[in-house]
Design a protein around this motif. Sequence first.
Motif, PDB file in Angstrom:
ATOM      1  N   GLU A 212       0.828  -1.203   0.000  1.00  0.00           N
ATOM      2  CA  GLU A 212       0.000   0.000   0.000  1.00  0.00           C
ATOM      3  C   GLU A 212       0.869   1.263   0.000  1.00  0.00           C
ATOM      4  N   GLN A 213       1.961   1.205   0.804  1.00  0.00           N
ATOM      5  CA  GLN A 213       2.850   2.363   0.851  1.00  0.00           C
ATOM      6  C   GLN A 213       3.531   2.598  -0.501  1.00  0.00           C
ATOM      7  N   ILE A 214       3.945   1.512  -1.161  1.00  0.00           N
ATOM      8  CA  ILE A 214       4.584   1.637  -2.479  1.00  0.00           C
ATOM      9  C   ILE A 214       3.601   2.204  -3.499  1.00  0.00           C
ATOM     10  N   ASP A 215       2.349   1.718  -3.464  1.00  0.00           N
ATOM     11  CA  ASP A 215       1.331   2.250  -4.385  1.00  0.00           C
ATOM     12  C   ASP A 215       1.121   3.750  -4.146  1.00  0.00           C
ATOM     13  N   HIS A 216       1.074   4.129  -2.895  1.00  0.00           N
ATOM     14  CA  HIS A 216       0.876   5.545  -2.568  1.00  0.00           C
ATOM     15  C   HIS A 216       2.048   6.385  -3.075  1.00  0.00           C
ATOM     16  N   GLN A 217       3.275   5.846  -2.882  1.00  0.00           N
ATOM     17  CA  GLN A 217       4.457   6.566  -3.360  1.00  0.00           C
ATOM     18  C   GLN A 217       4.473   6.648  -4.887  1.00  0.00           C
ATOM     19  N   LYS A 219       1.921   6.756  -6.867  1.00  0.00           N
ATOM     20  CA  LYS A 219       0.942   7.761  -7.276  1.00  0.00           C
ATOM     21  C   LYS A 219       1.524   9.167  -7.105  1.00  0.00           C
ATOM     22  N   GLY A 220       2.280   9.340  -6.010  1.00  0.00           N
ATOM     23  CA  GLY A 220       2.913  10.645  -5.792  1.00  0.00           C
ATOM     24  C   GLY A 220       3.942  10.956  -6.867  1.00  0.00           C
ATOM     25  N   LEU A 221       4.726   9.944  -7.242  1.00  0.00           N
ATOM     26  CA  LEU A 221       5.727  10.131  -8.294  1.00  0.00           C
ATOM     27  C   LEU A 221       5.066  10.462  -9.632  1.00  0.00           C
ATOM     28  N   MET A 222       3.957   9.821  -9.934  1.00  0.00           N
ATOM     29  CA  MET A 222       3.245  10.089 -11.183  1.00  0.00           C
ATOM     30  C   MET A 222       2.753  11.532 -11.230  1.00  0.00           C
ATOM     31  N   LEU A 223       2.288  12.022 -10.111  1.00  0.00           N
ATOM     32  CA  LEU A 223       1.843  13.410 -10.061  1.00  0.00           C
ATOM     33  C   LEU A 223       3.004  14.376 -10.288  1.00  0.00           C
ATOM     34  N   ILE A 224       4.140  14.042  -9.686  1.00  0.00           N
ATOM     35  CA  ILE A 224       5.327  14.900  -9.868  1.00  0.00           C
ATOM     36  C   ILE A 224       5.761  14.909 -11.330  1.00  0.00           C
ATOM     37  N   LEU A 225       5.779  13.725 -11.969  1.00  0.00           N
ATOM     38  CA  LEU A 225       6.166  13.630 -13.379  1.00  0.00           C
ATOM     39  C   LEU A 225       5.224  14.442 -14.260  1.00  0.00           C
ATOM     40  N   ARG A 226       3.957  14.415 -13.991  1.00  0.00           N
ATOM     41  CA  ARG A 226       2.980  15.177 -14.775  1.00  0.00           C
ATOM     42  C   ARG A 226       3.245  16.674 -14.638  1.00  0.00           C
ATOM     43  N   GLU A 227       3.551  17.088 -13.393  1.00  0.00           N
ATOM     44  CA  GLU A 227       3.828  18.507 -13.169  1.00  0.00           C
ATOM     45  C   GLU A 227       5.078  18.940 -13.926  1.00  0.00           C
ATOM     46  N   LEU A 228       6.101  18.063 -13.925  1.00  0.00           N
ATOM     47  CA  LEU A 228       7.344  18.370 -14.652  1.00  0.00           C
ATOM     48  C   LEU A 228       7.102  18.488 -16.142  1.00  0.00           C
ATOM     49  N   LYS A 229       6.295  17.556 -16.673  1.00  0.00           N
ATOM     50  CA  LYS A 229       6.004  17.595 -18.107  1.00  0.00           C
ATOM     51  C   LYS A 229       5.238  18.866 -18.473  1.00  0.00           C
ATOM     52  N   SER A 230       4.305  19.237 -17.613  1.00  0.00           N
ATOM     53  CA  SER A 230       3.527  20.445 -17.912  1.00  0.00           C
ATOM     54  C   SER A 230       4.397  21.688 -17.863  1.00  0.00           C
ATOM     55  N   LEU A 231       5.372  21.730 -16.966  1.00  0.00           N
ATOM     56  CA  LEU A 231       6.301  22.863 -16.875  1.00  0.00           C
ATOM     57  C   LEU A 231       7.190  22.940 -18.118  1.00  0.00           C
ATOM     58  N   GLN A 232       7.636  21.738 -18.568  1.00  0.00           N
ATOM     59  CA  GLN A 232       8.481  21.679 -19.754  1.00  0.00           C
ATOM     60  C   GLN A 232       7.688  22.145 -20.996  1.00  0.00           C
ATOM     61  N   GLY A 233       6.412  21.856 -21.057  1.00  0.00           N
ATOM     62  CA  GLY A 233       5.585  22.250 -22.201  1.00  0.00           C
ATOM     63  C   GLY A 233       5.387  23.758 -22.248  1.00  0.00           C
TER      64      GLY A 233
END
Length: 234
Positions: A212-217, A219-233
């Motif tokens: 459960e902790q790994i799944d939660h982490q 999900k957090g990493l996926m959100l960070i990656l999305r934010e990075l991609k949006s900043l790069q765009g």
Amino acid sequence: MTAKKVLVIDDSIMIRKMVKSILAGKYDVLEASDGKSGLDAARRAFPDLILLDFVMPKYNGYQTLQAIRRVEGLQKVPVIMISGLKEQVTEHVPEPFTEFDFLEKPFEADVLVSRIQNFLNTEPEQAASTATSRSSSSSATPVIRDVPPVREEPSLQMILNRLTSTETLLVQGIENLIQREVVARINELNTRVDHQDQAIKMLNQRMDKISEQIDHQNKGLMLILRELKSLQGK
């Protein structure tokens, strides 16, 4: 006169042979090594009494007794249950025992013979006839006084009976110790298995929590990656 039949159902060949030796000349002794073969032997022979061990493979003594009682003609045959572990019997059948008599191992030869005689009413008539003959002879013959008592030496048969009784107690005592040791080891193994099951259950719970902790982490990493991609765009 045909001898009455006693069926001995016991997985120990030593006990069966010992009982057969004790009852030799008194009864026709039949043998069976487990509950299933004992039930078959009882159906074939219709014994006058059954000596039934409780702790046996396949069927235990009480299961065998229940099967015997369902056979037409065997519902009222007397049964003596024998065991070195009375507590195992009382786990299945509470005291007082009404469906059978109970004899705890180790037992002496004369105790076994006496218990069987109580059921089959086969007390030797020799004592009664001897007493009668003494009574009649005493009325016809004058009493001789002041005769010193004759010291009777133990007979060979008496010595053999004592040896047989001692051997019976020794054999049953050894088997009883072995049986108790086996039961203790089985209980110890069962306790270990229970502990291992509990440990495995705890490990599974910890693994589920870590997952459960790994799944939660993740999900957090996926959100960070999305934010990075949006900043790069931008």
